[in-house]
Write an enzyme that holds these catalytic residues in place. Sequence first.
Site, PDB file in Angstrom:
ATOM      1  N   LYS A 109       0.854  -1.197   0.000  1.00 53.68           N
ATOM      2  CA  LYS A 109       0.000   0.000   0.000  1.00 53.68           C
ATOM      3  C   LYS A 109       0.888   1.244   0.000  1.00 53.68           C
ATOM      4  O   LYS A 109       1.501   1.598   1.002  1.00 53.68           O
ATOM      5  CB  LYS A 109      -0.923   0.045   1.223  1.00 53.68           C
ATOM      6  N   GLU A 126      10.063   1.095  10.560  1.00 53.06           N
ATOM      7  CA  GLU A 126      11.130   2.089  10.341  1.00 53.06           C
ATOM      8  C   GLU A 126      10.457   3.442  10.471  1.00 53.06           C
ATOM      9  O   GLU A 126       9.664   3.830   9.609  1.00 53.06           O
ATOM     10  CB  GLU A 126      11.753   1.861   8.957  1.00 53.06           C
ATOM     11  N   CYS A 128      13.737  10.504   6.736  1.00 52.83           N
ATOM     12  CA  CYS A 128      13.604  10.081   8.138  1.00 52.83           C
ATOM     13  C   CYS A 128      14.903  10.304   8.912  1.00 52.83           C
ATOM     14  O   CYS A 128      14.877  10.545  10.105  1.00 52.83           O
ATOM     15  CB  CYS A 128      13.125   8.645   8.233  1.00 52.83           C
ATOM     16  N   GLU A 161       9.602  15.835  15.273  1.00 54.63           N
ATOM     17  CA  GLU A 161      10.037  15.677  13.881  1.00 54.63           C
ATOM     18  C   GLU A 161       9.216  16.611  12.996  1.00 54.63           C
ATOM     19  O   GLU A 161       7.987  16.564  13.010  1.00 54.63           O
ATOM     20  CB  GLU A 161       9.831  14.226  13.433  1.00 54.63           C
TER      21      GLU A 161
HETATM   22  P1  ADP Z   1       3.771  10.545   7.041  1.00 57.08           P
HETATM   23  O1  ADP Z   1       3.769  11.216   8.365  1.00 57.08           O
HETATM   24  O2  ADP Z   1       5.095  10.421   6.402  1.00 57.08           O
HETATM   25  O3  ADP Z   1       2.641  10.950   6.133  1.00 57.08           O
HETATM   26  P2  ADP Z   1       2.360   8.290   7.888  1.00 57.08           P
HETATM   27  O4  ADP Z   1       2.917   7.483   8.970  1.00 57.08           O
HETATM   28  O5  ADP Z   1       1.179   9.155   8.138  1.00 57.08           O
HETATM   29  O6  ADP Z   1       3.569   9.075   7.345  1.00 57.08           O
HETATM   30  O7  ADP Z   1       2.026   7.404   6.621  1.00 57.08           O
HETATM   31  C1  ADP Z   1       2.848   6.389   6.149  1.00 57.08           C
HETATM   32  C2  ADP Z   1       1.970   5.321   5.553  1.00 57.08           C
HETATM   33  O8  ADP Z   1       1.114   4.815   6.567  1.00 57.08           O
HETATM   34  C3  ADP Z   1       1.073   5.783   4.414  1.00 57.08           C
HETATM   35  O9  ADP Z   1       1.022   4.764   3.424  1.00 57.08           O
HETATM   36  C4  ADP Z   1      -0.266   5.935   5.103  1.00 57.08           C
HETATM   37  O10 ADP Z   1      -1.359   5.765   4.229  1.00 57.08           O
HETATM   38  C5  ADP Z   1      -0.217   4.803   6.094  1.00 57.08           C
HETATM   39  N1  ADP Z   1      -1.133   4.951   7.232  1.00 57.08           N
HETATM   40  C6  ADP Z   1      -1.572   6.088   7.815  1.00 57.08           C
HETATM   41  N2  ADP Z   1      -2.410   5.804   8.833  1.00 57.08           N
HETATM   42  C7  ADP Z   1      -2.516   4.460   8.909  1.00 57.08           C
HETATM   43  C8  ADP Z   1      -3.228   3.548   9.759  1.00 57.08           C
HETATM   44  N3  ADP Z   1      -3.995   3.958  10.748  1.00 57.08           N
HETATM   45  N4  ADP Z   1      -3.063   2.224   9.541  1.00 57.08           N
HETATM   46  C9  ADP Z   1      -2.267   1.781   8.560  1.00 57.08           C
HETATM   47  N5  ADP Z   1      -1.590   2.585   7.722  1.00 57.08           N
HETATM   48  C10 ADP Z   1      -1.700   3.906   7.886  1.00 57.08           C
END
Ligand code: ADP
Length: 505
Positions: A203, A278, A312, A409
């Site tokens: 995903k 990570e 990161c 961050e």
């Molecule tokens: P960033 O802060 O870099 O946007 P996120 O941690 O929000 O990073 O997102 C990284 C990935 O995790 C994306 O693919 C996002 O769609 C996914 N994501 C966000 N929320 C959830 C959740 N509750 N469960 C699973 N995946 C998630």
Amino acid sequence: MTEPAAQQSVFHGVSAATRAFVERNHRLHIGGDWHDAHDGARLEVFDPATGVAVASVPAAQASDVDRAVAAARDAFEDGEWAHMPPVARERLLLQLADAMEAHADELAEIESLDQGKAVGMARHLDLTMAVDFVRYMAGWATKIDGRTVTPSVPYLPDQTFTGWTRKEPVGVVGAIIPWNFPLLMAAWKIAPALATGCTVVLKPAEETPLTALRFAELIESVGTPAGVVNVVTGEGHAAGAALSGHPGVDKIAFTGSTEVGKRIGKAAVENMTRVSLELGGKSPVIVLDDMDPRAAAQGAAEAIFLNHGQVCTAGSRLYVSQRHYDDVVDGLAGIARGMRLGSGRDPEAQMGPLVSRAQQQRVTDYIASGREQGARIAAGGGAGEGGGYYVEPTILADTNHQMRVVREEIFGPVLTVMPYDDLDDAARLANDSPYGLGASVWSNDLSRVHRLIPKIRAGTVWVNCHNVLDPALPLGGFKQSGIGRELGREVVDLYTETKTVLMSV
Ligand code: ADP
């Protein structure tokens, strides 16, 4: 019919092949076929340089994820993939690396349109690293082995045993990746899965789904059996949550924020799904007093401004010895002021837009909070002009550890700077963070560098460089920066289960 001007400017300078791909009717890739989401829902994809929507992708829901996991399970358990010998998986990965190289210019352009980064950087950094890593993992396919042991079993003295271990593929991998290096992150998850014989449901981040879909086509073009790699585009709270909590997934490989990582970890443990995380960082850069201040400023600028700070391991906290503090701050301010902002397709631009309007807002909010808490803005501080998601390269001087800009961050082109007194003070400040992903030390005084390295609580310590990665060296975090190590031989452990065999002979 004439084209709207916005659409013209978005595609200015990119190849016809890139444009044709971006404007295609994108679909989910499941079981070797292309599907719409069950309910037909879609997400728009924006060009960060202009804010113009350039494409849309399906917004997968739980039922679409179910279908993808079932396809990955079928491919894992039965058929061509399940019986493919390691040498054939090695060949497949080598062919995949060749295919990525052959399409590198197109992939770099798609990445730039989707993510905002410069085409040149995507081509020379993201693509080169992704191809290199796929080749590195190809080598592992034939080198995964266990151990043989001569058991003693003292309570059965009359019997003889032999024992050994097998490294078996963990199974169906759910990979959830972020938007900062979309194709590279996909490669970091998919290549180890293919090398070890796993299958994948990937995903991509909702902001940057396009290169993953093109990657899926290339993976299939080299003869990967249907269902081995599936791509479901969609939102984190829907498709991502469905994947991380899915009982049919054997392992979750996640890269992203610490906040989401914790949520994913909890959902995975509910099913005892293996999980590697990570996560975020707030990596310190420590300049010792033997350094030339100009060289230190240049190194620190590169440590924070790579990928516009959306890394990161970005060197986002700078600690400079009192002696050179003013000179390094001045040097950095000069570098930041001299950087030209512009579209990823503008070869003259030195920094592109951030990935999204939300990220631009988040970063400018952090700058405002730094200002309110007393930081001195030595350079930058504003958002760029026009419809793109720009933020000026920003140097926040005279910061302290009570400020949010130092503790949290930011994930943007914002560097905090403060002086330190001695080596112990530098180590104490560097470690005063919930994160522990990376750190760099800048000095040619070997004895002090060696004394500092073991004191720093971080997964990687760079010396006189920062953000430099190699496929053979592991990457991962101490503390809240994650669990597990990617890259290197360590990644093989994340995608395999160890089975013990004990035989009475
Ligand atoms: P960033 O802060 O870099 O946007 P996120 O941690 O929000 O990073 O997102 C990284 C990935 O995790 C994306 O693919 C996002 O769609 C996914 N994501 C966000 N929320 C959830 C959740 N509750 N469960 C699973 N995946 C998630």
